[in-house]
Motif scaffolding. Sequence first.
Motif, PDB file in Angstrom:
ATOM      1  N   ARG A  95     -61.439  73.778 -11.041  1.00  0.00           N
ATOM      2  CA  ARG A  95     -61.151  75.272 -10.771  1.00  0.00           C
ATOM      3  C   ARG A  95     -62.285  76.015 -12.024  1.00  0.00           C
ATOM      4  O   ARG A  95     -62.699  77.049 -11.635  1.00  0.00           O
ATOM      5  N   TRP A  96     -62.143  75.164 -13.103  1.00  0.00           N
ATOM      6  CA  TRP A  96     -63.017  75.788 -14.363  1.00  0.00           C
ATOM      7  C   TRP A  96     -64.002  74.805 -14.691  1.00  0.00           C
ATOM      8  O   TRP A  96     -63.540  73.584 -15.310  1.00  0.00           O
ATOM      9  N   ALA A  97     -65.181  74.518 -14.145  1.00  0.00           N
ATOM     10  CA  ALA A  97     -66.185  73.357 -14.256  1.00  0.00           C
ATOM     11  C   ALA A  97     -66.429  73.208 -15.883  1.00  0.00           C
ATOM     12  O   ALA A  97     -66.803  72.176 -16.264  1.00  0.00           O
ATOM     13  N   ASP A  98     -66.485  74.331 -16.524  1.00  0.00           N
ATOM     14  CA  ASP A  98     -66.883  74.221 -18.236  1.00  0.00           C
ATOM     15  C   ASP A  98     -65.902  73.159 -18.815  1.00  0.00           C
ATOM     16  O   ASP A  98     -66.202  72.571 -19.877  1.00  0.00           O
ATOM     17  N   VAL A  99     -64.748  73.041 -18.436  1.00  0.00           N
ATOM     18  CA  VAL A  99     -63.917  72.348 -18.972  1.00  0.00           C
ATOM     19  C   VAL A  99     -64.116  70.852 -19.066  1.00  0.00           C
ATOM     20  O   VAL A  99     -63.855  69.985 -20.079  1.00  0.00           O
ATOM     21  N   ALA A 100     -65.198  70.248 -18.044  1.00  0.00           N
ATOM     22  CA  ALA A 100     -65.641  69.097 -18.077  1.00  0.00           C
ATOM     23  C   ALA A 100     -66.409  68.696 -19.282  1.00  0.00           C
ATOM     24  O   ALA A 100     -66.447  67.657 -19.950  1.00  0.00           O
ATOM     25  N   ASN A 101     -67.117  69.729 -19.771  1.00  0.00           N
ATOM     26  CA  ASN A 101     -67.861  69.534 -21.202  1.00  0.00           C
ATOM     27  C   ASN A 101     -66.761  69.249 -22.391  1.00  0.00           C
ATOM     28  O   ASN A 101     -67.251  68.606 -23.333  1.00  0.00           O
ATOM     29  N   LEU A 102     -65.673  69.921 -22.353  1.00  0.00           N
ATOM     30  CA  LEU A 102     -64.672  69.743 -23.480  1.00  0.00           C
ATOM     31  C   LEU A 102     -63.907  68.509 -23.441  1.00  0.00           C
ATOM     32  O   LEU A 102     -63.563  68.068 -24.338  1.00  0.00           O
ATOM     33  N   ILE A 103     -64.022  67.854 -22.188  1.00  0.00           N
ATOM     34  CA  ILE A 103     -63.170  66.556 -22.024  1.00  0.00           C
ATOM     35  C   ILE A 103     -63.678  65.505 -22.926  1.00  0.00           C
ATOM     36  O   ILE A 103     -63.265  64.734 -23.713  1.00  0.00           O
ATOM     37  N   SER A 104     -65.425  65.566 -22.644  1.00  0.00           N
ATOM     38  CA  SER A 104     -65.875  64.392 -23.718  1.00  0.00           C
ATOM     39  C   SER A 104     -65.735  64.625 -25.063  1.00  0.00           C
ATOM     40  O   SER A 104     -65.534  63.859 -25.891  1.00  0.00           O
ATOM     41  N   PHE A 105     -65.632  66.032 -25.458  1.00  0.00           N
ATOM     42  CA  PHE A 105     -65.289  66.228 -27.017  1.00  0.00           C
ATOM     43  C   PHE A 105     -64.064  65.944 -27.244  1.00  0.00           C
ATOM     44  O   PHE A 105     -63.685  65.258 -28.388  1.00  0.00           O
ATOM     45  N   GLY A 106     -63.004  66.237 -26.285  1.00  0.00           N
ATOM     46  CA  GLY A 106     -61.783  65.776 -26.658  1.00  0.00           C
ATOM     47  C   GLY A 106     -61.408  64.171 -26.631  1.00  0.00           C
ATOM     48  O   GLY A 106     -60.733  63.591 -27.604  1.00  0.00           O
ATOM     49  N   THR A 107     -62.227  63.398 -25.862  1.00  0.00           N
ATOM     50  CA  THR A 107     -62.002  61.906 -26.129  1.00  0.00           C
ATOM     51  C   THR A 107     -62.565  61.396 -27.098  1.00  0.00           C
ATOM     52  O   THR A 107     -61.935  60.476 -27.753  1.00  0.00           O
ATOM     53  N   ARG A 108     -63.592  62.145 -27.738  1.00  0.00           N
ATOM     54  CA  ARG A 108     -64.000  61.688 -29.249  1.00  0.00           C
ATOM     55  C   ARG A 108     -62.878  61.942 -30.316  1.00  0.00           C
ATOM     56  O   ARG A 108     -62.765  60.985 -31.168  1.00  0.00           O
ATOM     57  N   ILE A 109     -62.376  62.828 -30.373  1.00  0.00           N
ATOM     58  CA  ILE A 109     -61.310  63.129 -31.212  1.00  0.00           C
ATOM     59  C   ILE A 109     -60.130  62.290 -31.002  1.00  0.00           C
ATOM     60  O   ILE A 109     -59.613  61.897 -31.756  1.00  0.00           O
ATOM     61  N   TRP A 110     -59.945  62.029 -29.617  1.00  0.00           N
ATOM     62  CA  TRP A 110     -58.763  60.962 -29.207  1.00  0.00           C
ATOM     63  C   TRP A 110     -59.248  59.622 -30.072  1.00  0.00           C
ATOM     64  O   TRP A 110     -58.246  58.753 -30.389  1.00  0.00           O
ATOM     65  N   LEU A 111     -60.331  59.387 -29.779  1.00  0.00           N
ATOM     66  CA  LEU A 111     -60.901  58.019 -30.332  1.00  0.00           C
ATOM     67  C   LEU A 111     -60.431  57.885 -31.870  1.00  0.00           C
ATOM     68  O   LEU A 111     -59.947  56.762 -32.496  1.00  0.00           O
ATOM     69  N   TYR A 112     -60.727  58.856 -32.569  1.00  0.00           N
ATOM     70  CA  TYR A 112     -60.403  58.822 -34.030  1.00  0.00           C
ATOM     71  C   TYR A 112     -58.873  58.836 -34.501  1.00  0.00           C
ATOM     72  O   TYR A 112     -58.593  58.503 -35.465  1.00  0.00           O
ATOM     73  N   LEU A 113     -58.088  59.208 -33.403  1.00  0.00           N
ATOM     74  CA  LEU A 113     -56.589  59.361 -33.844  1.00  0.00           C
ATOM     75  C   LEU A 113     -55.835  58.252 -32.891  1.00  0.00           C
ATOM     76  O   LEU A 113     -54.915  58.289 -32.824  1.00  0.00           O
ATOM     77  N   SER A 114     -56.509  57.027 -32.730  1.00  0.00           N
ATOM     78  CA  SER A 114     -55.983  56.011 -31.723  1.00  0.00           C
ATOM     79  C   SER A 114     -56.092  54.693 -32.724  1.00  0.00           C
ATOM     80  O   SER A 114     -55.809  53.681 -32.107  1.00  0.00           O
ATOM     81  N   ALA A 115     -56.583  54.877 -34.069  1.00  0.00           N
ATOM     82  CA  ALA A 115     -56.566  53.602 -34.767  1.00  0.00           C
ATOM     83  C   ALA A 115     -57.418  52.518 -34.049  1.00  0.00           C
ATOM     84  O   ALA A 115     -57.236  51.462 -33.993  1.00  0.00           O
ATOM     85  N   VAL A 116     -58.658  53.098 -33.656  1.00  0.00           N
ATOM     86  CA  VAL A 116     -59.536  51.979 -33.122  1.00  0.00           C
ATOM     87  C   VAL A 116     -60.364  51.062 -34.236  1.00  0.00           C
ATOM     88  O   VAL A 116     -60.270  49.951 -33.748  1.00  0.00           O
ATOM     89  N   PHE A 117     -60.674  51.739 -35.125  1.00  0.00           N
ATOM     90  CA  PHE A 117     -61.562  50.876 -36.343  1.00  0.00           C
ATOM     91  C   PHE A 117     -60.819  51.181 -37.592  1.00  0.00           C
ATOM     92  O   PHE A 117     -61.231  50.988 -38.626  1.00  0.00           O
ATOM     93  N   PHE A 118     -59.414  51.585 -37.719  1.00  0.00           N
ATOM     94  CA  PHE A 118     -58.713  51.500 -38.785  1.00  0.00           C
ATOM     95  C   PHE A 118     -57.140  51.210 -38.538  1.00  0.00           C
ATOM     96  O   PHE A 118     -56.790  51.144 -37.368  1.00  0.00           O
ATOM     97  N   SER A 119     -56.395  50.907 -39.579  1.00  0.00           N
ATOM     98  CA  SER A 119     -55.125  50.566 -39.459  1.00  0.00           C
ATOM     99  C   SER A 119     -54.232  51.873 -39.889  1.00  0.00           C
ATOM    100  O   SER A 119     -54.507  52.537 -40.689  1.00  0.00           O
ATOM    101  N   VAL A 120     -53.039  52.155 -39.122  1.00  0.00           N
ATOM    102  CA  VAL A 120     -52.371  53.424 -39.296  1.00  0.00           C
ATOM    103  C   VAL A 120     -51.820  53.026 -40.567  1.00  0.00           C
ATOM    104  O   VAL A 120     -51.317  54.217 -40.948  1.00  0.00           O
ATOM    105  N   GLU A 121     -51.422  52.187 -41.054  1.00  0.00           N
ATOM    106  CA  GLU A 121     -50.879  51.684 -42.125  1.00  0.00           C
ATOM    107  C   GLU A 121     -51.705  52.561 -43.477  1.00  0.00           C
ATOM    108  O   GLU A 121     -51.061  52.764 -44.650  1.00  0.00           O
ATOM    109  N   ARG A 122     -52.908  52.883 -43.165  1.00  0.00           N
ATOM    110  CA  ARG A 122     -53.626  53.392 -44.243  1.00  0.00           C
ATOM    111  C   ARG A 122     -52.960  55.067 -44.549  1.00  0.00           C
ATOM    112  O   ARG A 122     -53.353  55.608 -45.549  1.00  0.00           O
ATOM    113  N   PHE A 123     -52.064  55.681 -43.606  1.00  0.00           N
ATOM    114  CA  PHE A 123     -51.521  56.904 -43.554  1.00  0.00           C
ATOM    115  C   PHE A 123     -50.273  56.826 -43.864  1.00  0.00           C
ATOM    116  O   PHE A 123     -49.574  57.913 -43.381  1.00  0.00           O
TER     117      PHE A 123
END
Length: 297
Positions: A203-231
Motif C-alpha cells: 500500500r505504501w512502498a516508501d515503508v520498505a526503506n524504513l524497514i531496513s532502518f528499523g532492523t538496524r535499531i532492532w539489532l542494537y536492542l537484541s543483545a547481539v554483541f553485548f550482554s543485557v546484564e550491562r543494563f
Amino acid sequence: MAESAEAEQRGAPASEVLRVDGTGLGRVGARPGLGRYVASLWDYRSFILFDSRSRIAGATSTNALGRIWMILNPILDGGAYFLVFGLLLQTGRGIENFIAYLIVGVFLFRYTSQAITNGSRSISSNLSIVRAFQFPRATLPIATNLRELLLFLPTLAVMVVLILAIPPLEDITWRWLLLLPLLALQTLFNLGLSLLLARVVARWADVANLISFGTRIWLYLSAVFFSVERFEHIPPLVTAMHLNPMYCVLDIARQSLLYGTDADPLRWIVLIAWTVALLALGTLVFWDAEESYGEER
C-alpha cells in the motif's frame, strides 16, 4: 423481425429468454473466506517450493563465488562486529566465550532481518505476476520465507562448525536439539511479520526503506554483541529486552549451544506468544487486502 421469424421457424417463441442458474458462480478475483483461503495455500505448495528454489539459483548464479556468499556474508559481518564491539569498544567483557556468543547473535539475527526485509517486498517486487495470474497472494511471502530458510540452512551449519572449532571448544549436549524447534518458531515468526509488512509495503512502498532502518535499531536492542546484564541498573530497559522476541531467540540458542543450560522458560513463552500473535494478525491483515494487490496507484 428477422430474428423473430427465425425463432418461429425453429418452433420456439420469439419472446423466450434463456435463463442460466448462477448460484454457483462467483466474481472473478473475489476474495474467498479466510478458512478457505488458508486451506487453498496447500494446493500451491509445488509453486511455493519451485519459486523458492529457482530464485535461489538465479540470485547466486550472477556472482563468481555463487552460493559461497551465503556463508561469507554473515562471517564478514561477524568479523566487523568483533573488531568494533569486541576489540575497540570491549562490549564482550564479562561474557564467557564472546566470539561464539557474537557468532550466534549475528547469524540468527541476520536470518530474521533478511527474511522480513525480503518478505515485506514480496508483493511490491512481483507486481507483474500478481497482475497477470490469479492465485492466493500469500504464496509470495511464504515462498520468500521458505527461500530465506533454505539459504540459511548452510549458514546454520557453518555457525555450528565455528562454535565447535573456535576455542574454547563447546561440548555437544542434548540441548543442541532445541535448535530445531527454535528455528521452526523463528521461521514462523518471520512469516507472520512478513505477511503484516507485505500488506503495508504493497500500500505504501516508501515503508520498505524504513524497514531496513528499523532492523538496524532492532539489532542494537537484541543483545547481539553485548550482554543485557550491562543494563541491570535500568530495569525498564531490561524488561523491554526480555520481551523482545529476537532477544529470546538469541538467549535460548546461546544457553543451549554455548553454556549447556536451560534458558528461562519465559523466553519460550514470549517467543511463542509473539509468533502466534503475528501469524494470526499477519494472515488476517494480508487476507483482508487480497483483492487490492496489483492495483494501479
